[in-house]
Design a protein around this motif. Structure first.
Motif, PDB file in Angstrom:
ATOM      1  N   CYS A  57       0.847  -1.192   0.000  1.00 54.93           N
ATOM      2  CA  CYS A  57       0.000   0.000   0.000  1.00 54.93           C
ATOM      3  C   CYS A  57       0.877   1.235   0.000  1.00 54.93           C
ATOM      4  O   CYS A  57       2.094   1.165   0.207  1.00 54.93           O
ATOM      5  CB  CYS A  57      -0.956   0.013   1.202  1.00 54.93           C
ATOM      6  N   GLY A  58       0.254   2.355  -0.257  1.00 48.85           N
ATOM      7  CA  GLY A  58       0.969   3.616  -0.292  1.00 48.85           C
ATOM      8  C   GLY A  58       0.649   4.469   0.912  1.00 48.85           C
ATOM      9  O   GLY A  58      -0.357   4.250   1.603  1.00 48.85           O
ATOM     10  N   VAL A  59       1.518   5.444   1.183  1.00 46.63           N
ATOM     11  CA  VAL A  59       1.281   6.380   2.267  1.00 46.63           C
ATOM     12  C   VAL A  59       1.570   7.781   1.755  1.00 46.63           C
ATOM     13  O   VAL A  59       2.484   7.996   0.953  1.00 46.63           O
ATOM     14  CB  VAL A  59       2.155   6.054   3.501  1.00 46.63           C
ATOM     15  N   LEU A  74      -5.382  -3.928   7.296  1.00 41.00           N
ATOM     16  CA  LEU A  74      -4.569  -3.003   8.082  1.00 41.00           C
ATOM     17  C   LEU A  74      -5.413  -1.845   8.609  1.00 41.00           C
ATOM     18  O   LEU A  74      -5.348  -1.514   9.804  1.00 41.00           O
ATOM     19  CB  LEU A  74      -3.416  -2.472   7.240  1.00 41.00           C
ATOM     20  N   THR A  75      -6.201  -1.228   7.744  1.00 38.97           N
ATOM     21  CA  THR A  75      -6.990  -0.084   8.198  1.00 38.97           C
ATOM     22  C   THR A  75      -8.059  -0.516   9.201  1.00 38.97           C
ATOM     23  O   THR A  75      -8.376   0.231  10.127  1.00 38.97           O
ATOM     24  CB  THR A  75      -7.642   0.640   7.013  1.00 38.97           C
ATOM     25  N   GLY A  76      -8.598  -1.741   9.030  1.00 40.08           N
ATOM     26  CA  GLY A  76      -9.562  -2.240  10.002  1.00 40.08           C
ATOM     27  C   GLY A  76      -8.944  -2.358  11.387  1.00 40.08           C
ATOM     28  O   GLY A  76      -9.570  -2.024  12.405  1.00 40.08           O
ATOM     29  N   PHE A  84      -7.464   5.674   5.277  1.00 40.34           N
ATOM     30  CA  PHE A  84      -7.323   5.882   6.726  1.00 40.34           C
ATOM     31  C   PHE A  84      -6.337   7.023   6.935  1.00 40.34           C
ATOM     32  O   PHE A  84      -5.327   7.122   6.231  1.00 40.34           O
ATOM     33  CB  PHE A  84      -6.793   4.621   7.417  1.00 40.34           C
ATOM     34  N   ALA A  85      -6.604   7.877   7.929  1.00 42.30           N
ATOM     35  CA  ALA A  85      -5.724   9.006   8.229  1.00 42.30           C
ATOM     36  C   ALA A  85      -5.573   9.157   9.734  1.00 42.30           C
ATOM     37  O   ALA A  85      -6.515   8.921  10.501  1.00 42.30           O
ATOM     38  CB  ALA A  85      -6.258  10.299   7.626  1.00 42.30           C
ATOM     39  N   ARG A  86      -4.370   9.578  10.136  1.00 46.50           N
ATOM     40  CA  ARG A  86      -4.085   9.775  11.563  1.00 46.50           C
ATOM     41  C   ARG A  86      -2.816  10.623  11.669  1.00 46.50           C
ATOM     42  O   ARG A  86      -2.029  10.709  10.732  1.00 46.50           O
ATOM     43  CB  ARG A  86      -3.885   8.423  12.253  1.00 46.50           C
ATOM     44  N   CYS A 109      -3.356   4.547   1.368  1.00 44.43           N
ATOM     45  CA  CYS A 109      -4.108   4.402   0.137  1.00 44.43           C
ATOM     46  C   CYS A 109      -3.519   3.260  -0.677  1.00 44.43           C
ATOM     47  O   CYS A 109      -2.514   2.658  -0.294  1.00 44.43           O
ATOM     48  CB  CYS A 109      -4.065   5.704  -0.673  1.00 44.43           C
ATOM     49  N   GLN A 110      -4.150   2.961  -1.798  1.00 47.25           N
ATOM     50  CA  GLN A 110      -3.564   2.009  -2.717  1.00 47.25           C
ATOM     51  C   GLN A 110      -2.257   2.584  -3.264  1.00 47.25           C
ATOM     52  O   GLN A 110      -2.134   3.792  -3.483  1.00 47.25           O
ATOM     53  CB  GLN A 110      -4.530   1.724  -3.876  1.00 47.25           C
TER      54      GLN A 110
END
Length: 293
Positions: free
Chosen positions: A174-176, A215-217, A252-254, A266-267
């Motif tokens: 995944c990407g960040v 992962l986001t879950g 997902f964001a934090r 993100c993808q």
């Protein structure tokens, strides 16, 4: 006698350290906090290069070089060189170290710690002198609590006061996207605003996340307990999170660490386009993207 240094420059990406979770679970009598954190090291960071010179020198360049201040003796890279020389028993090498500072300073993504850890790894390489793991960890700890975890830029779990490390889970492809509103945030200031220290621990972490959704879950069940205190002293963090949450390609964001840098997952194929979109809409922000691991 000084060690022989290879003539070709050696360089390394000093990766940002991103706290995907950060649970504050208590406080020691000395005021330090206890934590549990899952950290990852995306392919985003500063660049450290070492080459021969007739003396020890540190060259600082890049977009955030001007934000580095303080006397030379407080510089973590130079302290890493001194610590390495003392631990190995060899003279301080005559090298030119070039730091290309691409990560914002005091931004919650461990830039200075990662620079120091990369310097230690490069010194082992160019001098041909390997430290025992325990000795390398000791030198890293002497440089700061955030340095040891950066010695191995792979997913890790941090517990206790930061010194208890263990391998983290295998992360999915995944990407960040990292975003900083170009606001420096002091960790001590954030900790001063904390009102609750004895918070629930992090849930059990699986050995592997099969997908971005897995992962986001998991991250949805976790927290960064420094996020709300940081927002109270820097409301620009909330602005960044609001923008990331509104971006449909961000899953997902934090906030990372004590801020003010925030991350969005993100993808992989979407990361660069999201970066470009955010740069165009918010040219005053620092934005970078890459694979999460």
């Amino acid at each position: 006698m000084s060690p022989s240094i290879p003539s070709a420059p050696r360089a390394e990406l000093a990766r940002a350290r991103v706290n995907l979770t950060l649970h504050v679970t208590g406080r020691r009598p000395d005021g330090s906090h206890l934590l549990e954190s899952l950290v990852a090291f995306p392919q985003i960071g500063d660049r450290i290069a070492i080459e021969p010179s007739d003396r020890l020198e540190l060259v600082r360049e890049g977009p955030f070089a001007r934000d580095l201040d303080g006397p030379p003796e407080s510089n973590l890279i130079l302290k890493a060189i001194d610590g390495f020389a003392e631990a190995t028993g060899i003279p301080v090498p005559d090298v030119r170290i070039t730091l290309t500072k691409r990560l914002p300073v005091a931004s919650g993504i461990g830039g200075g710690s990662s620079d120091a850890a990369s310097t230690l790894r490069l010194l082992e390489d160019v001098t041909g002198t390997l430290l025992e793991d325990a000795d390398l960890q000791r030198v890293a700890r002497s440089l700061g609590a955030g340095v040891p975890v950066c010695l191995v830029p792979e997913p890790q779990l941090i517990r206790g006061s930061g010194g208890t490390l263990s391998p983290g889970p295998e992360l999915p492809d995944c990407g960040v996207v990292l975003v900083n509103p170009r606001r420096a945030v002091s960790k001590p200031d954030v900790l001063e605003t904390m009102t609750h220290w004895d918070n629930p621990p992090m849930p059990a972490v699986p050995e592997r996340f099969e997908s971005l959704g897995d992962l986001t879950g998991f991250l949805e069940t976790c927290r960064n307990d420094l996020q709300d205190p940081a927002i109270r002293i820097c409301d620009a963090i909330q602005n960044v999170l609001t923008v990331l949450d509104a971006e449909e390609r961000i899953r997902f964001a934090r906030m990372s660490g004590s801020g003010a840098t925030c991350f969005g997952l993100c993808q992989t194929k979407d990361a660069l386009d999201v970066e470009r979109t955010l740069r165009a809409a918010h040219p005053h922000w620092w934005v970078a993207s890459g694979p999460l691991s």
